[in-house]
Design a protein around this motif. Sequence first.
Motif, mmCIF file in Angstrom:
data_model
loop_
_atom_site.group_PDB
_atom_site.id
_atom_site.type_symbol
_atom_site.label_atom_id
_atom_site.label_comp_id
_atom_site.label_asym_id
_atom_site.label_seq_id
_atom_site.Cartn_x
_atom_site.Cartn_y
_atom_site.Cartn_z
ATOM 1 N N ILE A 65 -12.466 10.632 126.212
ATOM 2 C CA ILE A 65 -12.623 10.528 124.758
ATOM 3 C C ILE A 65 -13.712 9.515 124.408
ATOM 4 N N ALA A 105 -9.451 7.363 120.469
ATOM 5 C CA ALA A 105 -10.541 7.701 119.548
ATOM 6 C C ALA A 105 -10.908 6.506 118.669
ATOM 7 N N ARG A 130 -14.303 6.767 116.881
ATOM 8 C CA ARG A 130 -14.258 8.188 116.539
ATOM 9 C C ARG A 130 -13.018 8.480 115.701
#
Length: 237
Positions: free
Chosen positions: A212, A19, A24
């Motif tokens: 992801i 991530a 993210r």
Amino acid sequence: MNDIAHNLAQVQQRISAAAERCGRAPEEVSLLAVSKTKPASDIAQAIAAGQREFGENYVQEGTDKIALFREQGITGLTWHFIGPLQSNKSRLVAENFDWCHTIDRQKIAMRLSEQRPGELAPLNVLIQVNISDETSKSGIALAEVDALADLVSSLPGLRLRGLMAIPAPEQDYDKQFAVCQQMAVAFSALQRRYSGIDTLSLGMTDDMEAAIAAGSTMVRIGTAIFGARDYSARQGQ
């Protein structure tokens, strides 16, 4: 720390690293521990390590585990049905699970809605897309998503949350990412059409990083947590 707790921690580290590499927040990606064929004792170890969401592929095996932990008074668990669903087993899913990831035809959606007990919240559902067009896998084509979403969103016993896919095995990261990105585009389109769309169930042990990076919000991990599976121990469909 036992092996399962250690494995869970390692998987969470992989999720966080993946991530962060794509900008993210790790909290945007939830971990679904795929506990199919695994004994309740393994699930209990995962629960003790803080895991709360579990995925089961076989209806009877899953409902038996759900009943066992309920009898033990363990609360706060969320159970996801993630396997192909036959019409004659839909009632057990409707009555026991919190999520169903494998909606791929109108008949199953309508049966689940009708069979969902009124005292329970609507069943959270995902539409399964056969993104790699594999004849051996369930799911619909991307072009069919809108029509099925229209139906599902109208059913009172269901709550449409998003999409799920199981891409064909692929070792090359760029190829993994390209397939996952197709799902991310379809997911974004669905979000523009319906409120409450928040879940893209995409990515497993071997391709979670690419999933992801593409935008998956839920990865389904089994082997990396519980070890190799013994399918001869399965309790049935």
